[in-house]
Design a protein around this motif. Structure first.
Motif, PDB file in Angstrom:
ATOM      1  N   SER A 132       0.860  -1.183   0.000  1.00 28.27           N
ATOM      2  CA  SER A 132       0.000   0.000   0.000  1.00 28.27           C
ATOM      3  C   SER A 132       0.900   1.238   0.000  1.00 28.27           C
ATOM      4  O   SER A 132       2.063   1.178   0.387  1.00 28.27           O
ATOM      5  CB  SER A 132      -0.899  -0.003   1.234  1.00 28.27           C
ATOM      6  OG  SER A 132      -0.108   0.206   2.382  1.00 28.27           O
ATOM      7  N   THR A 133       0.378   2.355  -0.433  1.00 24.69           N
ATOM      8  CA  THR A 133       1.187   3.578  -0.486  1.00 24.69           C
ATOM      9  C   THR A 133       1.646   3.986   0.905  1.00 24.69           C
ATOM     10  O   THR A 133       2.763   4.460   1.081  1.00 24.69           O
ATOM     11  CB  THR A 133       0.405   4.731  -1.138  1.00 24.69           C
ATOM     12  OG1 THR A 133      -0.851   4.858  -0.488  1.00 24.69           O
ATOM     13  CG2 THR A 133       0.219   4.506  -2.608  1.00 24.69           C
ATOM     14  N   ALA A 134       0.812   3.785   1.937  1.00 24.74           N
ATOM     15  CA  ALA A 134       1.198   4.140   3.302  1.00 24.74           C
ATOM     16  C   ALA A 134       2.378   3.285   3.758  1.00 24.74           C
ATOM     17  O   ALA A 134       3.343   3.787   4.337  1.00 24.74           O
ATOM     18  CB  ALA A 134       0.011   3.953   4.245  1.00 24.74           C
ATOM     19  N   ARG A 139       8.275   2.662   4.729  1.00 21.95           N
ATOM     20  CA  ARG A 139       9.571   2.031   4.459  1.00 21.95           C
ATOM     21  C   ARG A 139      10.586   3.036   3.910  1.00 21.95           C
ATOM     22  O   ARG A 139      11.761   2.993   4.265  1.00 21.95           O
ATOM     23  CB  ARG A 139       9.394   0.879   3.472  1.00 21.95           C
ATOM     24  CG  ARG A 139       8.721  -0.330   4.094  1.00 21.95           C
ATOM     25  CD  ARG A 139       8.763  -1.503   3.184  1.00 21.95           C
ATOM     26  NE  ARG A 139       8.137  -2.653   3.812  1.00 21.95           N
ATOM     27  CZ  ARG A 139       8.120  -3.850   3.287  1.00 21.95           C
ATOM     28  NH1 ARG A 139       8.688  -4.066   2.123  1.00 21.95           N
ATOM     29  NH2 ARG A 139       7.540  -4.846   3.908  1.00 21.95           N
ATOM     30  N   GLU A 140      10.117   3.939   3.039  1.00 23.92           N
ATOM     31  CA  GLU A 140      11.021   4.966   2.491  1.00 23.92           C
ATOM     32  C   GLU A 140      11.525   5.880   3.609  1.00 23.92           C
ATOM     33  O   GLU A 140      12.700   6.241   3.648  1.00 23.92           O
ATOM     34  CB  GLU A 140      10.305   5.776   1.408  1.00 23.92           C
ATOM     35  CG  GLU A 140      10.077   5.007   0.119  1.00 23.92           C
ATOM     36  CD  GLU A 140       9.173   5.741  -0.860  1.00 23.92           C
ATOM     37  OE1 GLU A 140       8.686   6.850  -0.526  1.00 23.92           O
ATOM     38  OE2 GLU A 140       8.946   5.202  -1.957  1.00 23.92           O
TER      39      GLU A 140
END
Length: 155
Positions: A132-134, A139-140
């Motif tokens: 998912s984008t969240a 992680r980034e």
């Protein structure tokens, strides 16, 4: 609009099917289905309607339809040829084996497929594709914080 079987007006068979649908089907299989499943099942048997075209529009439509049908048949035939070539190659390879290996190769493998088996792909999986984008942002952020901590410790 017209029924593909007819020439402009719905034929009696089509009208009978519509009346039967409104009264309920006599098919015993439909009794155990939900309304949505019944509608999907019956939709397969509804007559298909197409818009009437005239003159040049009709000629163009017919020509495009014929060209598309030829294209699809060519594509299908090529697929069939490739499939047959693969089968022939497999059979030739089996015939080239010694007798003891040929008997083993011709046995049907009935072992069940593992549930956690990965599907083979032409390309390697894309990193973080299904995240998912969240989760991906988290992680980034963690990776950036880790880099900052490393650079602060080194500097």
């Amino acid at each position: 609009w017209f029924n593909l079987k007819g020439d402009g007006e719905p034929d009696e068979e089509t009208i009978d099917k519509k009346d039967e649908r409104s009264r309920g089907s006599k098919n015993p299989k439909l009794g155990a289905m939900s309304k949505k499943e019944k509608d999907m099942w019956e939709a397969q048997f509804r007559p298909r309607l197409v818009k009437v075209r005239e003159g040049e529009a009709l000629e163009l439509h017919v020509r495009i339809t014929n060209e598309y049908n030829k294209f699809r048949m060519r594509k299908h035939r090529n697929f069939q040829i490739l499939k047959n070539n693969l089968i022939d190659s497999k059979n030739e390879a089996i015939d080239a084996l010694p007798e003891w290996a040929k008997a083993e190769a011709l046995k049907t493998d009935l072992t069940p497929i593992p549930k956690n088996r990965w599907v083979a792909t032409d390309t390697p999986p894309i990193k973080n594709y299904n995240l998912s984008t969240a989760e991906q942002r988290r992680r980034e952020r963690e990776a950036e914080e880790k880099k900052k901590a490393q650079s602060a410790a080194a500097g």
